[in-house]
Design a protein around this motif. Structure first.
Motif, mmCIF file in Angstrom:
data_model
loop_
_atom_site.group_PDB
_atom_site.id
_atom_site.type_symbol
_atom_site.label_atom_id
_atom_site.label_comp_id
_atom_site.label_asym_id
_atom_site.label_seq_id
_atom_site.Cartn_x
_atom_site.Cartn_y
_atom_site.Cartn_z
ATOM 1 N N VAL A 1 0.960 -1.030 0.117
ATOM 2 C CA VAL A 1 -0.102 -0.193 -0.522
ATOM 3 C C VAL A 1 0.892 1.086 0.069
ATOM 4 N N LYS A 2 1.933 0.906 0.909
ATOM 5 C CA LYS A 2 2.313 2.145 1.085
ATOM 6 C C LYS A 2 3.489 2.725 -0.336
ATOM 7 N N ALA A 3 3.873 1.754 -1.721
ATOM 8 C CA ALA A 3 4.322 1.704 -2.874
ATOM 9 C C ALA A 3 3.331 2.579 -3.926
ATOM 10 N N ILE A 4 1.802 2.545 -3.225
ATOM 11 C CA ILE A 4 0.841 3.081 -4.758
ATOM 12 C C ILE A 4 1.166 4.420 -4.422
ATOM 13 N N ARG A 5 1.400 5.055 -6.282
ATOM 14 C CA ARG A 5 1.460 5.985 -5.889
ATOM 15 C C ARG A 5 0.276 7.092 -5.328
ATOM 16 N N GLY A 6 0.644 8.300 -4.242
ATOM 17 C CA GLY A 6 -0.559 9.204 -3.892
ATOM 18 C C GLY A 6 -1.278 9.089 -2.951
ATOM 19 N N VAL A 7 -0.307 8.050 -1.496
ATOM 20 C CA VAL A 7 -0.735 7.239 0.042
ATOM 21 C C VAL A 7 0.794 7.678 0.478
ATOM 22 N N GLU A 8 0.493 9.357 1.131
ATOM 23 C CA GLU A 8 1.303 9.743 1.673
ATOM 24 C C GLU A 8 1.706 9.307 2.879
ATOM 25 N N LYS A 9 0.897 7.971 3.973
ATOM 26 C CA LYS A 9 1.368 8.071 5.375
ATOM 27 C C LYS A 9 0.315 6.834 5.325
ATOM 28 N N VAL A 10 1.036 5.471 6.054
ATOM 29 C CA VAL A 10 0.185 4.401 6.061
ATOM 30 C C VAL A 10 0.117 3.904 7.932
ATOM 31 N N ASN A 11 -1.102 3.649 8.226
ATOM 32 C CA ASN A 11 -1.001 3.605 9.988
ATOM 33 C C ASN A 11 -1.438 2.148 10.061
ATOM 34 N N ALA A 12 -0.924 1.563 10.625
ATOM 35 C CA ALA A 12 -0.955 -0.114 10.721
ATOM 36 C C ALA A 12 -0.166 -0.224 12.661
ATOM 37 N N SER A 13 -1.313 -1.382 12.307
ATOM 38 C CA SER A 13 -0.990 -2.282 14.141
ATOM 39 C C SER A 13 0.290 -3.547 13.991
ATOM 40 N N ILE A 14 0.815 -3.155 13.086
ATOM 41 C CA ILE A 14 1.495 -4.183 12.847
ATOM 42 C C ILE A 14 2.118 -5.339 13.399
ATOM 43 N N ASP A 15 2.209 -4.907 14.652
ATOM 44 C CA ASP A 15 2.287 -5.725 16.383
ATOM 45 C C ASP A 15 1.770 -6.710 16.894
ATOM 46 N N VAL A 16 -0.131 -5.808 16.852
ATOM 47 C CA VAL A 16 -0.938 -6.759 17.282
ATOM 48 C C VAL A 16 -1.326 -7.606 16.002
ATOM 49 N N ALA A 17 -1.220 -7.243 14.486
ATOM 50 C CA ALA A 17 -1.289 -8.365 13.450
ATOM 51 C C ALA A 17 -0.178 -9.695 13.956
ATOM 52 N N GLN A 18 1.165 -9.082 14.455
ATOM 53 C CA GLN A 18 2.043 -10.297 15.116
ATOM 54 C C GLN A 18 1.735 -11.394 15.419
ATOM 55 N N ILE A 19 1.254 -10.773 16.713
ATOM 56 C CA ILE A 19 0.642 -11.380 18.383
ATOM 57 C C ILE A 19 -0.437 -12.032 17.275
ATOM 58 N N LEU A 20 -1.535 -11.544 17.024
ATOM 59 C CA LEU A 20 -2.920 -12.951 17.092
ATOM 60 C C LEU A 20 -1.827 -13.916 15.693
ATOM 61 N N SER A 21 -1.025 -13.578 14.871
ATOM 62 C CA SER A 21 -0.295 -14.761 13.927
ATOM 63 C C SER A 21 0.400 -16.022 14.720
ATOM 64 N N GLY A 22 0.649 -15.063 16.115
ATOM 65 C CA GLY A 22 1.936 -15.519 17.194
ATOM 66 C C GLY A 22 0.664 -16.859 17.814
ATOM 67 N N ILE A 23 -0.111 -16.436 17.858
ATOM 68 C CA ILE A 23 -1.503 -16.822 18.521
ATOM 69 C C ILE A 23 -1.518 -18.191 17.994
ATOM 70 N N LYS A 24 -1.916 -18.365 16.522
ATOM 71 C CA LYS A 24 -1.947 -19.456 15.717
ATOM 72 C C LYS A 24 -1.920 -19.654 15.411
ATOM 73 N N ARG A 25 0.041 -19.573 15.128
ATOM 74 C CA ARG A 25 0.925 -20.541 14.877
ATOM 75 C C ARG A 25 0.967 -22.043 16.472
ATOM 76 N N THR A 26 0.723 -20.868 17.955
ATOM 77 C CA THR A 26 1.425 -21.407 18.964
ATOM 78 C C THR A 26 0.107 -22.545 18.695
ATOM 79 N N VAL A 27 -0.762 -21.829 19.191
ATOM 80 C CA VAL A 27 -2.078 -23.300 19.247
ATOM 81 C C VAL A 27 -2.314 -24.218 18.033
#
Length: 299
Positions: free
Chosen positions: A141-167
């Motif tokens: 998304v950041k690489a798209i022309r016209g996008v100035e900034k992106v706010n994303a909770s990458i840490d939360v996404a990684q935590i959720l992914s970690g929970i799924k893998r762990t379980v």
């Protein structure tokens, strides 16, 4: 081997299950207990994965546009990103309106900022399907022309992914351990059964009986024990799990609503459980019988 001898040995194996009732009951009881634990582990793992997936469905991030960006072109580029499942455009006028509503009494301070004076940018709220791909999706998304900034909770996404893998890995590990425990206990039980009949085996061997002639009744016995245990385990799970979940939902549903809303349903995996139980019972029964009968055939 003649056909009538084959059926005779099968009948002997079936009779042996009832003749050695105590040992057979012990083997079946151990297998049923382990299969129920395996089934409970599978249902728990599926429930946790459902909960995490449900949380992931609300997983979203925001992309802010440059003042001169073409929303049509940005729309086209966003639609090409497969992990994005929902694209919601919020113009800056609506964004300013939302800010005023949230501030309430302090909204008067924003007077005169409408129209061209509006300092807020246009933005997109983007929802994704797979949180594990959040970081890559944000980069695209950041690489798209016209996008100035992106706010994303990458840490939360990684935590959720970690929970799924762990379980997932924990569930696989627990099932593997329970299968090994089942194998160890039932092999010891069958070992005692075979040992108690070693004299019978040796006599049959000395009078010229073939290895298959001696082994087949034990194989039938182990197979039958495994199948009986699988059927009992499936029946207990099929009756007990829905009843237990219904009782727990009535008792604790208001406190643990998200759990019961995403709880794995028995009917969704009934055939898979039956197949798994049958495979475990048959493999353990046959393997145990084969290993310990072979030892006493070496005379």
């Amino acid at each position: 081997m003649k056909l009538h001898n084959f059926f005779y040995l099968i009948r002997q194996g079936i009779k042996s299950v009832f003749k050695n009732r105590l040992m057979s009951f012990s083997c079946i009881g151990v297998l049923v207990a382990c299969m129920l634990l395996i089934g409970a582990s599978v249902m728990f793992t599926m429930t946790v994965n459902n909960i995490v997936t449900d949380v992931e469905q609300t997983n979203q991030f925001v992309a802010y546009l440059e003042p001169t960006a073409s929303t049509k072109k940005v729309d086209e580029e966003l639609s090409k990103i497969s992990n994005i499942i929902e694209i919601k455009f919020i113009p800056k006028a609506d964004a300013l309106k939302d800010v005023k509503e949230k501030i309430g009494d302090g909204a008067d301070s924003f007077l005169g900022l409408e129209g061209r004076e509006n300092p807020l940018p246009d933005k997109y709220v983007l929802r994704i399907s797979d949180s594990e791909l959040m970081e890559r999706t944000v980069s695209e998304v950041k690489a798209i022309r016209g996008v100035e900034k992106v706010n994303a909770s990458i840490d939360v996404a990684q935590i959720l992914s970690g929970i799924k893998r762990t379980v997932y890995y924990a569930g696989v590990g627990i099932v593997a351990i329970l299968i090994v425990v089942s194998l160890a206990i039932i092999t010891n039980t069958i070992k005692i059964t075979v040992f108690s009949r070693r004299r019978e085996i040796n006599i049959m061997k000395y009078v010229g009986a073939t290895d298959m002639f001696i082994r087949l009744p034990f194989l039938v016995e182990g197979l039958l024990i495994g199948i009986i245990a699988a059927i009992i385990s499936f029946a207990v799970m099929g009756i007990g799990y829905p009843y237990l979940m219904g009782w727990a939902n009535e008792t604790y549903g208001t406190m643990l609503g998200i759990i019961f809303d995403n709880a794995a349903q028995f009917e969704d995996v009934a055939w898979q459980l039956l197949g798994g139980f049958s495979a475990i019972g048959v493999i353990i029964g046959l393997l145990s019988s084969t290993v310990f009968v072979r030892k006493h055939l070496r005379v």
